[in-house]
Scaffold this motif. Structure first.
Motif, short mmCIF file in Angstrom:
data_model
loop_
_atom_site.label_atom_id
_atom_site.label_comp_id
_atom_site.label_asym_id
_atom_site.label_seq_id
_atom_site.Cartn_x
_atom_site.Cartn_y
_atom_site.Cartn_z
N ASN A 422 0.76 -1.25 -0.02
CA ASN A 422 -0.14 -0.04 -0.03
C ASN A 422 0.93 1.28 -0.11
OD1 ASN A 422 -2.21 -1.94 1.65
ND2 ASN A 422 -2.90 -0.54 0.13
N LYS A 450 -7.38 -2.49 0.83
CA LYS A 450 -7.38 -1.62 1.96
C LYS A 450 -6.02 -1.76 3.12
CE LYS A 450 -12.05 -0.22 2.85
NZ LYS A 450 -11.87 0.75 1.55
N GLN A 459 -4.73 5.61 5.88
CA GLN A 459 -5.29 4.79 5.23
C GLN A 459 -5.36 4.93 3.84
OE1 GLN A 459 -7.08 1.86 6.27
NE2 GLN A 459 -6.24 2.09 8.34
N ASP A 461 -6.18 2.94 -0.26
CA ASP A 461 -6.56 1.74 -1.08
C ASP A 461 -5.55 1.48 -2.10
OD1 ASP A 461 -7.79 3.42 -2.52
OD2 ASP A 461 -9.73 2.60 -2.34
#
Ligand code: A5A
Ligand code: MG
Ligand code: ZN
Length: 470
Positions: A422, A450, A459, A461
Motif C-alpha cells: 500500500n 485497503k 489509510q 486503498d
C-alpha cells in the motif's frame, strides 16, 4: 573445444555470452552503447516486430519521419526538454559549416511528428489519427549500458502517436494500447504487468504514463513498454487544432506509446536455459532442425531427411536440414543454443519403421512419430511448446510477486522479484519508500486493497509495485 556457456543462474554472464554465442548481436562495435545485429539476431528481431506490426496495422498507419529534429522545435515543450536534454546527441556542423539551427538526433519523435500533425489535422473528420513508426532513436544514457536493454542507439523503437477529439477518446486509446501490448507479450510468452507510473516518473510532457514490466531471471524488473496520455500538452505547444462539429477550433488530445528492442531482450532472457536460447515457435528463425544420423552407408537416411525437409518447408515451417560434416552431438548442441524449438533425428532405425524421432527443446521429450503423422504432430508440438513456455515462466513470475505490509518485507521480496504494498499516493512517501528499501516504485496497480501507507500510516486503498529495476 568451444567456450562453455555460463549457467543461467549467473544471469548477467549468461546473458552477455548468449548474445554472442547464439549470434544475436556483436557488441564489439567501437562506440559505447551501440552494437551490431547479427543476421540471426536480426531475423529474430524482425519476427518479433512483425507481430507488433500486425497488431498495430489493424487501425494504425505506418509512417516514417526524419531522424533529425530542429532545435527550435525540440525546445518548444518545456517538460519534454527538461526530461531529455541531458540525453540528446546534437548535429552542429555540415562539413565545416556550423549549422544555423543545430539538429537533434531524435531521442523520441514527438517534436518531429506533432508539427506535421498540425498540418495534417484540420477537422474532426481527420480524427482519430493513429500512426506509428519503427525507427532508430538515440539517447545518451548515463546509466550502465547493456545490449538490447539500455542502449544509446535504440535500433528498434516502435513509437505510436495518436490524436483524438476529447480527453476521454484519448484515454480509450490508452486502454486499447494496453490491450495491444498485452496481446503482443502473450504472443511472445512473456509474463507482464501494467502499472501507472508515479507522477515524478511519468514521461516528460504527459498527463500520466502507464508502464508494462516483466521480471528478469535475476529478480530485477525490465520496463518493456510505456503508454502515455499526453492530454493537450503537446497540442498547445505545437498548435494542433481541429474544427469541431460546431465549427469551433479545439486542441487535439494525444497519446503515444513505445516499445524497444527490450522486447527481444526479454524473450532471450526469460525463456533461455543452461543450454542457450529457447525461442517461442512463432518467432524462432528456425522452427525445426533435421539432423540425419549417418552410420556407415547412410544414403537412405540422407534421402529420407531430405524428404522430411521438403514436406515441412512445403507446409510453411521454417526448417533447416543440417547436412554439415559435424557429428550429430555437435549439431544438437549448436541448434539447442540457437533455441530451435524442435529437432528431428532421422537414423537407420527411423528409416526402417518409416518414422522420425522428435525432440522438444523446452522439455527434451523424445518421441517417435510415423511419417504419415509428421505435419499435424509438428503443428501440435509447436503450439504445445508455446503454451508450456508461457505456463512455466508465468508460474515463476507469479511466485515472485509478493504481497507486503512492511518495508522490511519489501526489502526481502525485491531480492527475488516484485513487492506489492500500500501507498498513500504522496510523492514524498514514495520517494522515502525507495530510499529505505533501495528499490524503485514501478507504479500503481488498478487493483486496490485497503491498508496503510508504510511511511505516513494514512489509510489508503492504493497499491504499488516495487522492485529493483533495470
Ligand atoms: N514517445 C514515448 C513512447 C517514449 O519515448 N516513451 S519512453 O521514453 O518510455 O520509451 C519507450 C520504451 O522504450 C521504454 O518503456 C523502454 O522500454 C524503451 N527504452 C527507453 N530507453 C531505452 C534505452 N536506452 N534502451 C533500450 N530501450 C529503451
Ligand atoms: Mg531514460
Ligand atoms: Zn504516505
Amino acid at each position: 573445444m568451444a567456450k562453455a556457456l555460463p549457467k543461467k543462474a549467473d544471469f548477467s554472464e549468461w546473458y552477455s555470452e548468449i548474445l554472442s554465442m547464439a549470434g544475436i548481436v556483436d557488441v564489439r562495435y567501437p562506440i559505447k552503447g551501440l552494437s551490431v545485429w547479427h543476421p540471426f539476431g536480426l531475423t529474430l528481431r524482425n519476427r518479433v516486430y512483425s507481430i507488433l506490426r500486425s497488431l498495430l496495422d489493424v487501425d494504425h498507419q505506418e509512417a516514417l519521419f526524419p531522424l533529425l529534429i530542429p532545435e527550435t522545435e525540440f525546445m518548444k515543450e518545456a517538460e519534454h526538454i527538461k526530461g531529455f536534454e541531458e540525453e540528446v546527441y546534437w548535429v552542429t556542423k555540415g562539413g565545416d559549416t556550423p549549422l544555423e539551427v543545430p539538429l537533434a538526433l531524435r531521442p523520441t519523435s514527438e517534436t518531429a511528428i506533432y508539427p506535421m500533425f498540425k498540418l495534417w489535422i484540420r477537422s474532426h473528420t481527420d480524427l482519430p489519427l493513429r500512426v506509428y513508426q519503427i525507427v532508430n532513436t538515440f539517447r545518451y544514457e548515463t546509466k550502465h549500458t547493456r545490449p538490447l536493454v539500455r542502449v544509446r542507439e535504440i535500433t528498434s523503437f516502435k513509437e505510436a502517436h495518436t490524436a483524438h477529439a476529447t480527453w476521454e477518446d484519448a484515454e480509450k486509446q490508452v486502454h486499447e494500447a494496453v490491450r495491444i501490448y498485452s496481446d503482443f507479450y502473450d504472443r511472445l510468452a512473456i509474463p507482464h504487468i501494467f502499472t501507472k507510473r508515479p507522477d515524478w516518473d511519468k514521461f516528460p510532457g504527459a498527463d500520466y504514463s502507464i508502464a508494462v514490466d516483466t521480471l528478469m531471471p535475476d529478480g530485477k524488473t525490465l520496463q518493456i513498454g510505456t503508454i502515455h496520455h499526453l492530454g493537450t500538452n503537446f497540442a498547445k505547444t505545437f498548435d494542433v487544432q481541429y474544427e469541431d462539429v460546431n465549427g469551433e477550433q479545439q486542441y487535439v488530445h494525444q497519446t503515444c506509446y513505445g516499445i524497444s528492442e527490450r522486447c527481444v531482450a526479454a524473450v532471450i532472457a526469460i525463456h533461455g536455459d543452461d543450454r542457450g536460447l529457447i525461442l517461442p515457435p512463432e518467432v524462432a528463425p528456425t522452427q525445426v532442425v533435421i539432423v540425419p544420423i549417418l552410420f556407415g552407408k547412410g544414403k537412405g537416411v540422407y534421402e529420407a531427411a531430405k524428404r522430411v525437409h521438403k514436406t515441412l518447408s512445403n507446409k510453411g515451417f521454417r526448417v533447416v536440414l543440417d547436412d554439415s560434416d559435424e557429428r550429430p552431438g555437435a549439431k544438437y548442441y549448436k541448434w539447442e543454443r540457437k533455441g530451435v524449438p524442435l529437432r528431428i533425428e532421422v537414423g537407420p532405425r527411423d528409416l526402417k519403421s518409416n518414422s522420425v524421432t522428435l525432440v522438444r527443446r523446452d522439455t527434451f521429450e523424445k518421441t517417435s512419430i510415423p511419417m504419415s503423422e509428421l505435419v499435424p504432430t509438428i503443428n501440435q508440438k509447436l503450439k504445445d511448446i508455446h503454451t508450456n513456455l508461457y505456463e512455466k515462466v508465468k508460474k515463476s513470475f507469479d511466485e515472485r510477486i509478493v504481497e507486503c505490509t512492511t518495508l522490511n518485507e519489501v526489502k526481502t521480496a525485491v531480492k527475488k522479484g516484485i513487492a506489492k504494498i500500500n501507498w498513500c499516493g504522496a510523492e514524498k512517501c514514495g520517494l522515502r519508500m525507495e530510499e529505505i528499501t533501495g528499490a524503485d516504485v514501478l507504479g500503481e496497480l488498478t487493483q486496490t486493497k485497503k491498508g496503510k501507507c508504510p511511511i505516513c500510516e494514512k489509510q489508503t486503498d492504493k497499491v504499488v509495485l516495487m522492485a529493483r529495476a533495470y
